[in-house]
Design a protein around this motif. Structure first.
Motif, short mmCIF file in Angstrom:
data_model
loop_
_atom_site.label_atom_id
_atom_site.label_comp_id
_atom_site.label_asym_id
_atom_site.label_seq_id
_atom_site.Cartn_x
_atom_site.Cartn_y
_atom_site.Cartn_z
N PRO A 126 64.78 101.12 21.27
CA PRO A 126 64.34 99.77 20.61
C PRO A 126 65.48 99.16 20.16
CG PRO A 126 63.39 101.84 19.61
CD PRO A 126 64.25 102.47 20.59
N ALA A 127 65.42 97.80 19.94
CA ALA A 127 66.17 96.90 19.36
C ALA A 127 65.93 96.93 17.98
CB ALA A 127 66.12 95.39 20.14
N ARG A 128 66.83 96.64 17.05
CA ARG A 128 66.66 96.43 15.64
C ARG A 128 65.80 95.16 15.39
NH1 ARG A 128 67.48 100.93 12.36
NH2 ARG A 128 69.29 102.06 13.16
N SER A 129 64.60 95.23 14.86
CA SER A 129 63.72 94.25 14.50
C SER A 129 62.85 94.51 13.58
CB SER A 129 62.90 93.70 15.74
OG SER A 129 61.71 94.53 16.03
N GLY A 130 61.84 93.72 13.09
CA GLY A 130 60.74 94.07 12.19
C GLY A 130 59.83 94.84 12.75
N ASN A 131 59.61 95.30 14.11
CA ASN A 131 58.73 96.01 14.52
C ASN A 131 59.26 97.39 15.12
OD1 ASN A 131 56.71 94.17 14.47
ND2 ASN A 131 58.11 92.94 15.47
N ILE A 132 59.90 98.22 14.02
CA ILE A 132 60.69 99.40 14.64
C ILE A 132 59.64 100.37 15.09
CG2 ILE A 132 62.13 101.44 13.99
CD1 ILE A 132 63.83 98.82 14.79
N PHE A 133 58.54 100.56 14.31
CA PHE A 133 57.66 101.52 14.44
C PHE A 133 56.94 101.40 16.02
CE2 PHE A 133 52.91 102.49 14.57
CZ PHE A 133 52.93 103.89 14.48
N GLU A 134 56.39 100.00 16.42
CA GLU A 134 55.74 99.67 17.35
C GLU A 134 56.63 100.06 18.60
OE1 GLU A 134 53.56 97.79 14.18
OE2 GLU A 134 55.55 97.96 14.77
N GLU A 135 57.98 99.46 18.49
CA GLU A 135 59.12 99.73 19.51
C GLU A 135 59.33 101.19 19.91
OE1 GLU A 135 62.34 97.12 18.17
OE2 GLU A 135 61.45 95.40 19.00
N THR A 136 59.34 101.83 18.80
CA THR A 136 59.47 103.16 19.03
C THR A 136 58.61 103.69 19.99
OG1 THR A 136 60.81 103.50 16.82
CG2 THR A 136 59.80 105.45 17.97
N THR A 190 49.82 86.75 29.72
CA THR A 190 49.14 86.88 28.53
C THR A 190 50.03 86.97 27.23
OG1 THR A 190 47.18 87.74 29.71
CG2 THR A 190 47.10 87.72 27.20
N LEU A 191 51.04 87.57 27.38
CA LEU A 191 51.70 87.84 26.17
C LEU A 191 52.61 86.51 25.93
CD1 LEU A 191 52.98 91.58 26.54
CD2 LEU A 191 51.09 90.67 25.12
N THR A 192 53.15 86.02 26.98
CA THR A 192 53.85 84.65 26.92
C THR A 192 52.98 83.69 26.47
OG1 THR A 192 55.37 85.43 28.76
CG2 THR A 192 55.43 83.00 28.31
N TRP A 193 51.80 83.64 27.26
CA TRP A 193 50.92 82.53 26.62
C TRP A 193 50.73 82.38 25.18
CZ3 TRP A 193 47.81 78.08 27.82
CH2 TRP A 193 46.70 78.22 27.04
N ARG A 194 50.30 83.92 24.69
CA ARG A 194 50.00 84.11 23.03
C ARG A 194 51.18 83.60 22.29
NH1 ARG A 194 48.87 89.64 20.00
NH2 ARG A 194 47.56 88.38 18.17
N ASP A 208 55.62 90.06 18.46
CA ASP A 208 56.29 91.11 19.12
C ASP A 208 55.92 92.34 18.99
OD1 ASP A 208 57.84 89.08 20.17
OD2 ASP A 208 59.52 89.11 18.68
N GLY A 209 55.37 92.82 17.69
CA GLY A 209 54.97 94.22 17.56
C GLY A 209 53.82 94.59 18.28
N ALA A 256 54.75 95.09 21.91
CA ALA A 256 55.50 96.25 22.23
C ALA A 256 54.64 97.42 22.41
CB ALA A 256 56.62 96.58 20.89
N LEU A 257 53.43 97.44 21.75
CA LEU A 257 52.51 98.37 21.95
C LEU A 257 51.85 98.31 23.49
CD1 LEU A 257 50.54 98.95 18.64
CD2 LEU A 257 52.54 100.25 19.70
N LEU A 258 51.36 96.93 23.64
CA LEU A 258 50.74 96.84 25.04
C LEU A 258 51.65 97.10 26.06
CD1 LEU A 258 49.04 93.30 23.99
CD2 LEU A 258 47.69 95.43 24.52
N ARG A 259 52.79 96.72 26.02
CA ARG A 259 53.89 97.19 27.12
C ARG A 259 53.95 98.62 27.32
NH1 ARG A 259 57.03 92.55 25.11
NH2 ARG A 259 56.54 90.74 26.64
N GLY A 260 53.94 99.13 25.95
CA GLY A 260 54.03 100.53 26.03
C GLY A 260 53.07 101.28 26.82
N PHE A 261 51.47 101.13 26.39
CA PHE A 261 50.61 101.64 26.96
C PHE A 261 49.95 101.17 28.01
CE2 PHE A 261 49.95 102.91 22.23
CZ PHE A 261 49.44 104.45 22.58
N LEU A 262 50.33 100.02 28.34
CA LEU A 262 49.70 99.39 29.74
C LEU A 262 50.65 99.40 30.89
CD1 LEU A 262 47.50 96.54 28.31
CD2 LEU A 262 46.79 98.83 28.80
N ALA A 263 51.96 99.18 30.66
CA ALA A 263 52.92 98.90 31.85
C ALA A 263 52.95 99.87 32.45
CB ALA A 263 54.36 98.30 31.31
#
Length: 260
Positions: free
Chosen positions: A25-35, A128-132, A247-248, A251-258
């Motif tokens: 994961p990239a360094r951001s404010g969402n390290i937990f979700e990105e992990t 959906t993520l882009t729209w949001r 973004d957080g 990250a979870l949606l891509r992780g679980f759904l992709a």
């Protein structure tokens, strides 16, 4: 209990390390979700096959460039969701489950072949993520640019408090209410309608994944930053805080759904 022998054709330890570093994961404010996203990508892509063990905690944390505390928390949530098994003692470690079966059961509309909810393609998820992202970042920016009245500030504070104090069962409803309140104070009916559509589309995806308490706590913190920026009239700060929040979740949606 000892670890299973690698299956024929499985990756060598060296190639696994290379793959892990590429996904880190990239360094951001969402390290937990990105992990979590990163670990799920590793599982879905077969970098660590079902039944096989992740590298030791210290090594894995270094490869993913996250703290061991963050890694432990992410692994704990994936164990609850049934994606990994953690075994103690000699020969223990974190093992990829052969099939996800734990605290999270996919909804009846979940498609096991694609990893997506029935009716959702990878393209639709990203759309959906882009729209949001476009709509909700814009809403935050416009809301922060308003000359808010005392009643509006009270309305924002009430929605913020309700969301922060919500139970797990009530979280999604009150989270949506908070985001809609931000849209309402823009004074734009079109933005309110767009926010309604954004939340409707996002919630259809969110219903497909487990509720993860550390992520919810993180979301509350991010909500507070958006809220504070709007009240302070900091349009750029509100936009940035909203982007980090979205973004957080993404990250979870891509992780679980992709799908792989």
């Amino acid at each position: 209990m000892t670890a299973s022998a690698p299956a024929a054709g499985s990756q060598t330890a060296g190639s696994q390390v290379t793959a892990l570093r590429a996904i880190a994961p990239a360094r951001s404010g969402n390290i937990f979700e990105e992990t979590i996203e990163c670990l799920l990508q590793i599982i879905r892509l077969g970098i660590i096959p079902p039944g096989q063990r992740f590298p030791p905690e210290r090594e894995l944390a270094e490869q993913l460039r996250v703290s061991r505390a963050t890694l432990r928390e992410a692994i704990s949530e994936l164990q609850t969701a049934g994606w990994v098994n953690v075994r103690r003692g000699r020969g223990g470690g974190t093992f990829v489950s052969r099939t996800p079966a734990g605290g999270w059961a996919p909804s009846p509309t979940h498609d096991a072949d694609t990893g997506l909810g029935a009716g959702f393609s990878a393209v639709e998820v990203e759309d959906t993520l882009t729209w949001r992202r476009v709509i909700e970042m814009g809403v935050a920016e416009v809301a922060a640019g308003q000359d808010l009245t005392a009643p509006q500030r009270g309305q924002l504070a009430a929605a913020m408090d309700a969301s922060r104090q919500s139970s797990l069962a009530e979280y999604r409803r009150l989270d949506s209410q908070l985001h809609l309140t931000w849209a309402q104070v823009t004074g734009s009916p079109s933005l309110v309608r767009s926010m309604v559509e954004s939340r409707t589309r996002a919630n259809k995806l969110l219903e497909q994944i487990p509720m993860i308490e550390p992520n919810l706590a993180h979301s509350h913190e991010q909500h507070q930053r958006v809220h504070n920026a709007i009240l302070a009239g900091d349009a750029a700060g509100a936009r940035t805080a909203m982007a980090e929040h979205l973004d957080g979740t993404a990250a979870l949606l891509r992780g679980f759904l992709a799908a792989p």
